[in-house]
Design a protein around this motif. Sequence first.
Motif, PDB file in Angstrom:
ATOM      1  N   ASP A 341       0.588  -0.716  -0.062  1.00 54.66           N
ATOM      2  CA  ASP A 341      -0.030  -0.384   0.443  1.00 54.66           C
ATOM      3  C   ASP A 341       0.488   1.352  -0.152  1.00 54.66           C
ATOM      4  N   PRO A 342       1.338   1.608  -1.061  1.00 53.24           N
ATOM      5  CA  PRO A 342       1.909   2.769  -1.047  1.00 53.24           C
ATOM      6  C   PRO A 342       1.526   4.467  -0.758  1.00 53.24           C
ATOM      7  N   SER A 343       2.909   4.790  -0.723  1.00 55.67           N
ATOM      8  CA  SER A 343       1.806   6.063  -0.666  1.00 55.67           C
ATOM      9  C   SER A 343       2.848   7.228  -0.886  1.00 55.67           C
ATOM     10  N   GLN A 344       2.338   8.684  -1.107  1.00 56.19           N
ATOM     11  CA  GLN A 344       3.182   9.137  -1.861  1.00 56.19           C
ATOM     12  C   GLN A 344       4.841   9.471  -1.197  1.00 56.19           C
ATOM     13  N   GLU A 345       5.058   9.404   0.399  1.00 58.15           N
ATOM     14  CA  GLU A 345       5.800   8.828   1.111  1.00 58.15           C
ATOM     15  C   GLU A 345       6.850   8.260   0.794  1.00 58.15           C
ATOM     16  N   ASP A 346       6.538   7.002  -0.176  1.00 56.97           N
ATOM     17  CA  ASP A 346       7.238   6.321  -0.828  1.00 56.97           C
ATOM     18  C   ASP A 346       7.801   7.011  -2.307  1.00 56.97           C
ATOM     19  N   ARG A 347       7.044   7.360  -2.835  1.00 54.15           N
ATOM     20  CA  ARG A 347       7.539   7.414  -4.580  1.00 54.15           C
ATOM     21  C   ARG A 347       9.003   8.381  -4.502  1.00 54.15           C
ATOM     22  N   PRO A 348      10.164   8.631  -3.581  1.00 58.37           N
ATOM     23  CA  PRO A 348      11.194   9.764  -3.874  1.00 58.37           C
ATOM     24  C   PRO A 348      12.108   8.163  -3.487  1.00 58.37           C
ATOM     25  N   LEU A 349      11.204   6.866  -3.092  1.00 58.05           N
ATOM     26  CA  LEU A 349      12.177   5.354  -2.912  1.00 58.05           C
ATOM     27  C   LEU A 349      12.205   4.842  -4.468  1.00 58.05           C
ATOM     28  N   ILE A 350      10.934   4.955  -5.011  1.00 54.47           N
ATOM     29  CA  ILE A 350      10.677   4.910  -6.405  1.00 54.47           C
ATOM     30  C   ILE A 350      11.533   5.309  -7.366  1.00 54.47           C
ATOM     31  N   ASP A 351      11.121   6.380  -6.862  1.00 53.48           N
ATOM     32  CA  ASP A 351      12.245   7.424  -8.234  1.00 53.48           C
ATOM     33  C   ASP A 351      13.774   7.094  -8.168  1.00 53.48           C
ATOM     34  N   ASP A 352      13.876   7.395  -6.771  1.00 49.26           N
ATOM     35  CA  ASP A 352      15.430   7.086  -6.293  1.00 49.26           C
ATOM     36  C   ASP A 352      15.867   5.992  -7.026  1.00 49.26           C
ATOM     37  N   LEU A 353      15.483   4.903  -7.275  1.00 49.49           N
ATOM     38  CA  LEU A 353      16.267   3.396  -7.870  1.00 49.49           C
ATOM     39  C   LEU A 353      15.926   3.868  -9.220  1.00 49.49           C
ATOM     40  N   LEU A 354      15.094   4.343  -9.605  1.00 45.01           N
ATOM     41  CA  LEU A 354      14.858   4.174 -11.371  1.00 45.01           C
ATOM     42  C   LEU A 354      15.634   5.364 -11.931  1.00 45.01           C
ATOM     43  N   GLY A 355      16.132   6.595 -11.053  1.00 42.64           N
ATOM     44  CA  GLY A 355      17.534   7.281 -11.648  1.00 42.64           C
ATOM     45  C   GLY A 355      18.747   6.927 -10.971  1.00 42.64           C
ATOM     46  N   LEU A 356      18.593   5.914 -10.225  1.00 43.71           N
ATOM     47  CA  LEU A 356      19.914   5.150 -10.252  1.00 43.71           C
ATOM     48  C   LEU A 356      20.348   4.398 -11.775  1.00 43.71           C
ATOM     49  N   MET A 357      18.923   3.281 -11.856  1.00 43.26           N
ATOM     50  CA  MET A 357      19.078   2.528 -13.404  1.00 43.26           C
ATOM     51  C   MET A 357      19.109   3.337 -14.558  1.00 43.26           C
ATOM     52  N   GLN A 358      18.701   4.334 -14.261  1.00 43.68           N
ATOM     53  CA  GLN A 358      18.786   5.174 -15.656  1.00 43.68           C
ATOM     54  C   GLN A 358      20.330   5.749 -16.093  1.00 43.68           C
ATOM     55  N   ALA A 359      20.937   6.117 -14.996  1.00 46.52           N
ATOM     56  CA  ALA A 359      22.361   6.871 -14.485  1.00 46.52           C
ATOM     57  C   ALA A 359      23.466   5.465 -15.614  1.00 46.52           C
ATOM     58  N   ALA A 360      22.867   4.349 -14.766  1.00 51.86           N
ATOM     59  CA  ALA A 360      23.708   2.690 -15.118  1.00 51.86           C
ATOM     60  C   ALA A 360      23.472   2.037 -16.008  1.00 51.86           C
ATOM     61  N   GLU A 361      22.250   2.885 -17.089  1.00 57.16           N
ATOM     62  CA  GLU A 361      21.557   1.997 -17.847  1.00 57.16           C
ATOM     63  C   GLU A 361      22.171   0.392 -17.903  1.00 57.16           C
ATOM     64  N   VAL A 362      20.619   0.039 -17.018  1.00 54.91           N
ATOM     65  CA  VAL A 362      20.398  -1.313 -16.433  1.00 54.91           C
ATOM     66  C   VAL A 362      19.057  -1.896 -17.545  1.00 54.91           C
ATOM     67  N   ASP A 363      19.519  -2.961 -16.957  1.00 54.38           N
ATOM     68  CA  ASP A 363      18.111  -3.471 -18.084  1.00 54.38           C
ATOM     69  C   ASP A 363      16.841  -3.067 -17.163  1.00 54.38           C
ATOM     70  N   PHE A 364      15.990  -2.701 -17.566  1.00 59.49           N
ATOM     71  CA  PHE A 364      14.699  -2.424 -17.108  1.00 59.49           C
ATOM     72  C   PHE A 364      13.668  -4.124 -16.034  1.00 59.49           C
TER      73      PHE A 364
END
Length: 473
Positions: A341-364
Motif C-alpha cells: 500500500d504505497p503512499s506519496q512518501e514512498d515516491r522518492p524511494l521509487i524515483d531514486d531507484l529509477l534514477g540510479l538505473m538510468q544512470a547505470a543504463e541497466v535492463d528495466f
Amino acid sequence: MSMIFPFDNSYARLGTGFSAAQAPVKVSAPQLIAVNRPLAAELNITLGDDDQMAQVFAGNAVPDGAQPIAQAYAGHQFGGFSPQLGDGRAVLLGEVVDTHGQRRDIQLKGSGPTPFSRNGDGRAWLGPVLREYVLSEAMHAMGVPTTRALAAASTGDPVHRQEGKLPGAVLTRVAASHLRVGTFQFFAARQDVAALRQIYDYTRARHYPEAQTPGDLLRAVIGRQAALVAQWLGIGFIHGVMNTDNTSLSGETIDYGPCAFLDVWHPQTVFSSIDRNGRYAYDNQSAVIVWNMAQFASALIPLMDNQDRAIAEFTEAVNAMPALIEAEWLRIFGAKIGLADPSQEDRPLIDDLLGLMQAAEVDFTNTFRALARTDASDTFEQIDGFDAWHARWQARLTREGDWRARMNAANPAIIPRNHRIEEMIAAAVAGDFTPFHRLLDVLSRPYTDQPDAADLTQPPAPHEVVRATFCGT
C-alpha cells in the motif's frame, strides 16, 4: 466437422453509415500457422481440421452467420485530424458471446482492400501478424487488458513493401469491441448527432451499462485508460502509435504496430520509425492518453443540451486524469519493490531507484525481477549508489509482509524482447516457425522463472539491439 461460430452481430445491425459491407478477399494458397485452441473454446467456437481453418482464417471461406463489414472511424494521427479513416485492411466477421457472457469481436486483419483502404492493398505481411500474435498473447498472460490472437494463416501471396516482396498473412483478432475514440470523432466531425447518439447508446450498453450520461461514459473510459497506461509503464511497454483511432473505448490495448518493450531503462525511449518527434515515447504516454481523452470529450459535447455546462464538466473529468494515472502508477511501481500500500512518501524511494538505473543504463525488466532474489548481488554491482538505496528499501520493507511474493507477481521474469521478436520473424520468413511457437509457450508463463528459457531473458548484445520498429502497413 464444420467450423461453427455462434455469431450474433449487433454492430452490423446498427445500419448504414457505421460500416461498409465487405467480404474478405480470397487468397491463392492459405495455410494455417497457428490457432489458439483455449481461446476458441472460451469463445464457444467449434474448430475444424487444418484445411478448414486455413480457409476461414485466411478469408477464403466465410463462416455461416458472419456479416463481414469494415468499420468507419476517424482519428487524430500524430496530432493531425483525419475525418475519415476506417478499417483499411481489416474485416469484422461478426461477434460471439463467450463463456463468461461477454460479447467479443472476431476480426480478420490483413484480409484485403476495403472502401476505407485509401489506395492501400489491405494486406499484411507475415512479420506484423506474428508480432501481434505473440505480443498480444504475452500481454494477456501478464494481466494487461488487450485484444487477443485467435489464429494466424499465411496466404501464399506476396505483399509488396519498401523492404521488397514479403510473404502475406492474415491475423484473426479478438476484441471486446473495436469501438475507438475515433468512432465518436467520425460522427462528431460530420455533425451527425443522431448517429452520434446511436453509437453512444451502443457503447454504453455494450461496455458501460452503469453510465447514465455522456459525462458518466467519459469518466468510465478515462478510468479504464488511466489504469491501462499505468500497466504499460509498469512492464516497460511502448505502444508507439497512440492515435485516437488506436484508443479503444473498452480499455484494451489494441493495434500492435511499431510497439516495443524497454531493454535499457530510459524514460524517453522511442522505437517507432514513424514517431520522428517522440510524441509517443515511453514517458509521454501518460500525457498522450489525457490528450486523447480530451478529444473523446470534445466528440461527446454535441450530445449535451447545455454545452457550456458540458464543457465545464468534461474539462474537470479530463483534468482529473493525471492524478488517476499517478495513483495507478504508484500502486504498480510500489508493488514492483514489494510495497502493498504505497503512499506519496514512498515516491522518492521509487524515483531514486529509477534514477540510479538510468544512470547505470541497466535492463528495466531484469533489474526489477532481480530485486526479489537473494542471489542477485552481481546484478547491482554496476549501479553506483545502490547500496545506500538498498538500505533505505530494506528499512521500508520491515513494515511489509510477504514482499517477495508480491514482487514476483508484479515483475515479469520474461517479456517479448524486441531482438527475439525480430529473430522469430526472420526465422518464420525462412520457413521455420519453431521460435514463434517457443515464444508463445514461454511467454504464456511470464511470471515464472524458466531455466530452460534463460536465453530469452537476456538483454540484447550490442549487435542485436533493435533501434526502430515498423508498423507493417
